[in-house]
Write an enzyme that holds these catalytic residues in place. Structure first.
Site, PDB file in Angstrom:
ATOM      1  N   ASP B  33      71.281  70.534  53.570  1.00 34.59           N
ATOM      2  CA  ASP B  33      71.091  69.195  52.994  1.00 34.59           C
ATOM      3  C   ASP B  33      69.623  68.789  53.001  1.00 34.59           C
ATOM      4  OD1 ASP B  33      73.852  68.739  52.593  1.00 34.59           O
ATOM      5  OD2 ASP B  33      74.074  68.363  54.746  1.00 34.59           O
ATOM      6  N   HIS B  34      68.812  69.560  53.666  1.00 29.76           N
ATOM      7  CA  HIS B  34      67.391  69.194  53.811  1.00 29.76           C
ATOM      8  C   HIS B  34      66.542  70.392  53.399  1.00 29.76           C
ATOM      9  CE1 HIS B  34      63.551  68.054  55.769  1.00 29.76           C
ATOM     10  NE2 HIS B  34      64.010  66.828  55.714  1.00 29.76           N
ATOM     11  N   PHE B  35      66.476  70.688  52.100  1.00 30.64           N
ATOM     12  CA  PHE B  35      67.071  69.949  50.986  1.00 30.64           C
ATOM     13  C   PHE B  35      67.917  70.942  50.189  1.00 30.64           C
ATOM     14  CE2 PHE B  35      63.165  67.868  52.166  1.00 30.64           C
ATOM     15  CZ  PHE B  35      63.530  66.540  52.228  1.00 30.64           C
TER      16      PHE B  35
END
Lengths: 130, 179
Positions: B33-35
């Site tokens: 999610d990052h990223f």
């Protein structure tokens, strides 16, 4: 023995490192909390950095005598009592406690904690070349 | 499960300095999610790695008397973001340590390349109502061993660092006179 300018310069560097402020913000009359954004934990950090840089010992409560402000003999209803002001003058000869005379509200204590106060405290600890 | 943000100590000199590594892996879920499509290790987790390294370094020095907790981050400067496959080497030293707090300063490198400069400031919450131990003695010792502290650790005089026996670690509540 350092002169006043050297002490101020070192104090400014310490405050820049501890508080993340720019050099031009650290002027003698700047207050630690209102102008430079110091929080309670920063006071401990500042004391440690002063000890290391100036090779001195600063017992707890010597520079920032918070125990006076938590003593009900010296603070009542949010105001510093005449005895409290007397105690602060005795404990903090390097500070301009007189500015609390007109308004001894405890919140005004932050006006006493200035960059200049720290410099004067250090001058008293290490001596100063005239 | 605990989140560990250092993998292993390479050097540990009691009361002075330590070196630890953290290898970034694509299997760390948060990187997805990052990223999305561009996994980068968050700077906040590098700071946490220094907090873990520094907390162990300072805690060991004071015999784990109290709870040294991360109180502020005076400095965190980053040159770039690590990617999966990078190995971060954290070098840190104790700038000062007293009963009520400590400052640890360090640098992170990937290979020879400077990645970050970080300072972490700890406060000892010995005398507050939060003075319960964050780890049991057994958990603490297991963690120290797992991270290799006693494999590479040396005392201030250069002798091999020996783990304390269970029960020798002081209870902060007792030290604060409340038990």
């Amino acid at each position: 023995m350092p002169d006043r300018e050297e002490i101020f310069s070192t104090v400014r560097e310490i405050l820049c490192d501890a508080l993340g402020v720019d050099e031009d913000e650290v002027v003698p009359q700047a207050t630690l909390t209102d102008d430079l954004g110091a929080e309670s934990i920063d006071f401990l950090d500042i004391v440690f950095r002063l000890e290391k840089s100036f090779e001195i010992k600063i017992p707890r409560g010597e520079l920032f005598p918070d125990n006076v402000l938590s003593d009900e003999r010296f603070v009542q209803d949010g105001k510093i009592t005449p005895d409290g002001l007397k105690e602060l003058r005795a404990r903090m000869p390097y500070a301009d406690v007189d500015k609390l005379e007109a308004n001894p509200d405890i919140k005004e204590m932050s006006q006493v904690f200035t960059v200049d106060m720290i410099c004067r405290f250090i001058e008293g600890k290490v001596g100063v070349e005239s | 499960m605990r989140w560990y943000w250092i993998d292993r100590f390479l050097e540990f000199e009691s009361g002075r300095a330590a070196v630890a590594v953290k290898t970034v892996s694509l299997s760390e879920e948060h990187l997805h999610d990052h990223f999305p499509g561009c996994p980068l290790m968050p700077n906040s987790l590098v700071i946490e790695g220094f907090a873990q390294l520094g907390g162990i370094l300072v805690g060991e020095h004071i015999g784990f008397a109290g709870n040294m907790i991360l109180a502020k981050v005076p400095k965190a400067e980053f040159e770039f973001s690590p990617q999966p496959g990078d190995t971060l080497t954290y070098r840190a030293k104790i700038e000062y340590v007293k009963e009520d707090g400590a400052l640890v300063a360090g640098e992170s490198h990937i290979g020879d390349k400077l990645h970050a400069k970080v300072e972490v400031f700890f406060a000892n919450v010995l005398e507050t109502d939060r003075s319960r131990r964050l780890f049991s003695d057994a958990e603490l010792l297991a963690m120290m061993k797992m991270l290799g502290v006693y494999r590479v650790g040396r005392t201030a005089t250069g002798e091999k660092l020996v783990p304390p026996k269970l029960g020798e670690i002081p209870d902060p509540a007792r030290l604060a006179g409340r038990s």
